[in-house]
Scaffold this motif. Structure first.
Motif, mmCIF file in Angstrom:
data_model
loop_
_atom_site.group_PDB
_atom_site.id
_atom_site.type_symbol
_atom_site.label_atom_id
_atom_site.label_comp_id
_atom_site.label_asym_id
_atom_site.label_seq_id
_atom_site.Cartn_x
_atom_site.Cartn_y
_atom_site.Cartn_z
ATOM 1 N N SER A 19 45.470 34.897 25.513
ATOM 2 C CA SER A 19 44.617 34.163 25.875
ATOM 3 C C SER A 19 43.822 34.556 26.883
ATOM 4 O O SER A 19 42.565 34.362 27.037
ATOM 5 N N ALA A 20 44.337 35.521 27.816
ATOM 6 C CA ALA A 20 43.248 36.383 28.853
ATOM 7 C C ALA A 20 42.376 36.998 28.169
ATOM 8 O O ALA A 20 41.269 37.160 28.279
ATOM 9 N N LYS A 21 42.807 37.918 27.030
ATOM 10 C CA LYS A 21 41.789 38.704 26.224
ATOM 11 C C LYS A 21 40.912 37.761 25.590
ATOM 12 O O LYS A 21 39.683 38.131 25.353
ATOM 13 N N GLU A 22 41.292 36.788 25.195
ATOM 14 C CA GLU A 22 40.388 35.854 24.121
ATOM 15 C C GLU A 22 39.356 35.217 24.904
ATOM 16 O O GLU A 22 38.152 35.427 24.743
ATOM 17 N N SER A 23 39.645 34.675 26.266
ATOM 18 C CA SER A 23 38.748 34.245 27.231
ATOM 19 C C SER A 23 37.589 35.198 27.654
ATOM 20 O O SER A 23 36.709 34.964 27.674
ATOM 21 N N ARG B 111 40.502 45.152 27.879
ATOM 22 C CA ARG B 111 41.279 45.332 28.624
ATOM 23 C C ARG B 111 41.354 44.371 29.714
ATOM 24 O O ARG B 111 40.378 44.080 30.383
ATOM 25 N N VAL B 112 42.668 44.018 30.185
ATOM 26 C CA VAL B 112 42.963 43.051 31.127
ATOM 27 C C VAL B 112 44.114 43.627 32.061
ATOM 28 O O VAL B 112 44.936 44.368 31.512
ATOM 29 N N GLY C 293 39.382 40.946 34.202
ATOM 30 C CA GLY C 293 38.793 41.910 33.097
ATOM 31 C C GLY C 293 38.586 43.177 33.492
ATOM 32 O O GLY C 293 37.991 43.423 34.641
ATOM 33 N N LEU C 294 39.007 44.188 32.810
ATOM 34 C CA LEU C 294 38.589 45.669 33.376
ATOM 35 C C LEU C 294 37.928 46.619 32.397
ATOM 36 O O LEU C 294 37.204 47.381 32.672
ATOM 37 N N SER D 204 42.776 29.185 29.387
ATOM 38 C CA SER D 204 42.332 30.445 30.257
ATOM 39 C C SER D 204 40.908 30.373 30.229
ATOM 40 O O SER D 204 40.241 29.938 29.604
ATOM 41 N N VAL D 205 40.556 30.803 31.603
ATOM 42 C CA VAL D 205 39.274 30.786 31.985
ATOM 43 C C VAL D 205 38.884 32.176 32.500
ATOM 44 O O VAL D 205 39.542 32.680 33.325
#
Length: 182
Positions: free
Chosen positions: A121-125, A142-143, A158-159, A177-178
């Motif tokens: 979800s982190a990568k998708e957002s 990359r996160v 987000g990296l 996730s936002v």
């Protein structure tokens, strides 16, 4: 709206107070015509002059960054005033497979993340927030820098390919996730 979903919004408002976030079971992937209704609701709420209801085009209003998401039991949208960009994702927890997460995440991302399924979800957002600068595949995003904010809330950064700030809220059934790029 759930109390902790309101915490997600409040936490995001600390990053960008213009954030709007709306969710509904009426926009879930189970509902016939959900994509059209989801876009129409965002169009009405934002009072857009552009037509974002064409399902063959990614909605990119001029004055707002807009991100849509839907899963089997829930749908929603998030927006912020430009130049900030937003990515929003809703995922059903039972649909996230660790084997898929392992294909899109690096070893260091998996080791750093408090719970591996959060990575999807982190990568998708983050990917959605990149808009026109999205890489070819999700694995190039990359996160990291995870923090447990308690009560089901997590922050991440987000990296790569640019920097961003993200917040995830985990419920019993869903991840919300936002991700914001300032």
């Amino acid at each position: 709206m759930a109390k902790n979903l309101q915490r997600l919004i409040s936490t995001c408002h600390q990053i960008d107070p213009s954030l709007q976030l709306h969710t509904s079971v009426n926009w879930s992937a189970r509902q016939p015509g959900h994509r059209r209704r989801l876009r129409a609701a965002a169009n009405r709420a934002l009072d857009l002059s552009e037509n974002i209801e064409d399902l063959n085009k990614i909605p990119r209003p001029k004055t707002y960054s807009l991100s849509l998401s839907h899963t089997l039991g829930m749908g929603g949208w998030a927006s912020v005033c430009r130049p900030t960009r937003v990515g929003f994702d809703i995922e059903s927890l039972k649909r996230i497979s660790l084997s898929v997460v392992q294909r899109i995440a690096s070893r260091s991302e998996l080791e750093e993340c408090p719970q591996g399924f959060l990575l999807w979800s982190a990568k998708e957002s983050f990917f959605k927030a990149l808009e026109h600068t999205q890489p070819q595949v999700l694995s190039e995003v990359r996160v990291g820098h995870w923090r447990d904010l308690r009560h089901g809330l997590y922050s991440f950064r987000g990296l790569q390919p640019t920097t961003a700030t993200g917040i995830i809220y985990k419920t019993r059934l869903y991840l919300y996730s936002v991700c914001l790029i300032k």
